[in-house]
Design an enzyme around this catalytic site. Sequence first.
Site, short mmCIF file in Angstrom:
data_model
loop_
_atom_site.label_atom_id
_atom_site.label_comp_id
_atom_site.label_asym_id
_atom_site.label_seq_id
_atom_site.Cartn_x
_atom_site.Cartn_y
_atom_site.Cartn_z
N GLY A 14 98.64 33.98 107.29
CA GLY A 14 99.81 34.79 107.62
C GLY A 14 99.99 35.95 106.66
O GLY A 14 99.23 36.12 105.71
N ASP A 39 94.22 28.69 112.77
CA ASP A 39 93.86 29.86 113.56
C ASP A 39 92.47 30.38 113.17
O ASP A 39 92.31 31.09 112.17
CB ASP A 39 94.91 30.96 113.37
CG ASP A 39 94.79 32.06 114.40
OD1 ASP A 39 93.65 32.44 114.74
OD2 ASP A 39 95.84 32.55 114.86
N SER A 126 110.45 28.96 102.16
CA SER A 126 111.54 28.76 103.10
C SER A 126 111.93 30.08 103.73
O SER A 126 111.16 31.05 103.69
CB SER A 126 112.73 28.10 102.40
OG SER A 126 113.74 27.79 103.33
N LYS A 129 116.97 31.92 107.12
CA LYS A 129 117.56 31.27 108.30
C LYS A 129 117.90 29.80 108.05
O LYS A 129 118.57 29.17 108.86
CB LYS A 129 116.63 31.42 109.49
CG LYS A 129 116.56 32.88 109.96
CD LYS A 129 115.48 33.06 111.02
CE LYS A 129 115.37 34.50 111.44
NZ LYS A 129 114.90 35.40 110.39
N LYS A 141 113.74 24.25 109.04
CA LYS A 141 113.38 24.71 107.70
C LYS A 141 114.37 24.17 106.65
O LYS A 141 113.97 23.85 105.53
CB LYS A 141 113.31 26.23 107.65
CG LYS A 141 112.10 26.79 108.39
CD LYS A 141 110.77 26.27 107.89
CE LYS A 141 110.41 26.87 106.56
NZ LYS A 141 109.10 26.44 106.06
N SER A 173 113.62 41.67 112.23
CA SER A 173 113.60 40.34 112.87
C SER A 173 115.01 39.90 113.22
O SER A 173 115.98 40.47 112.77
CB SER A 173 112.96 39.31 111.95
OG SER A 173 113.76 39.04 110.84
#
Length: 173
Positions: A14, A39, A126, A129, A141, A173
């Site tokens: 990521g 992935d 973390s 959110k 989370k 986001s």
Amino acid sequence: MFNSKKILITGGTGSFGKRFISRVLEKYKPDEIIVFSRDELKQFEMRQQFPVDGTPVRYFLGDIRDKERLYRVCHGVDYLVHTAALKQVPTAEFNPSEAVKTNIIGAEHVIEAALENDVKKVIALSTDKACNPINLYGATKLASDKLFAAANHWKGSHNTQFAVVRYGNVVGS
């Protein structure tokens, strides 16, 4: 800090993982950095930036839901950076069981694997959110954060240290 150390980063393909690895390679000389993710394409693409030949970066396919695979990849690790998660709010809302399996049960697997392999330090990433969550992603989370914090109390005679850091909101986001 990371010189001559073995570092494992779950979900390492990521955006955070790529930047973290760049910084570690700029400032330190680790023995090995293990990128653990499910992935295959992202690992292939990442190998263009951090090739196996010439860098200490190694790539292992796997999922934090697979406890046995995670146990094996943790062998000999000094530092574990846990970034693997289902992070998209709509995805979690439409696939709640999958979010729980990855973000909560997967977190338990990371804790257990770290303890079984005597990993020195575990840092779980973390999200903002998780503070007063209003959606399932944030709730999973928050539960994950609580598990990592509690692991410091029920680790028994293990010397592993657990910490959680909150990664700030991504623009847009």
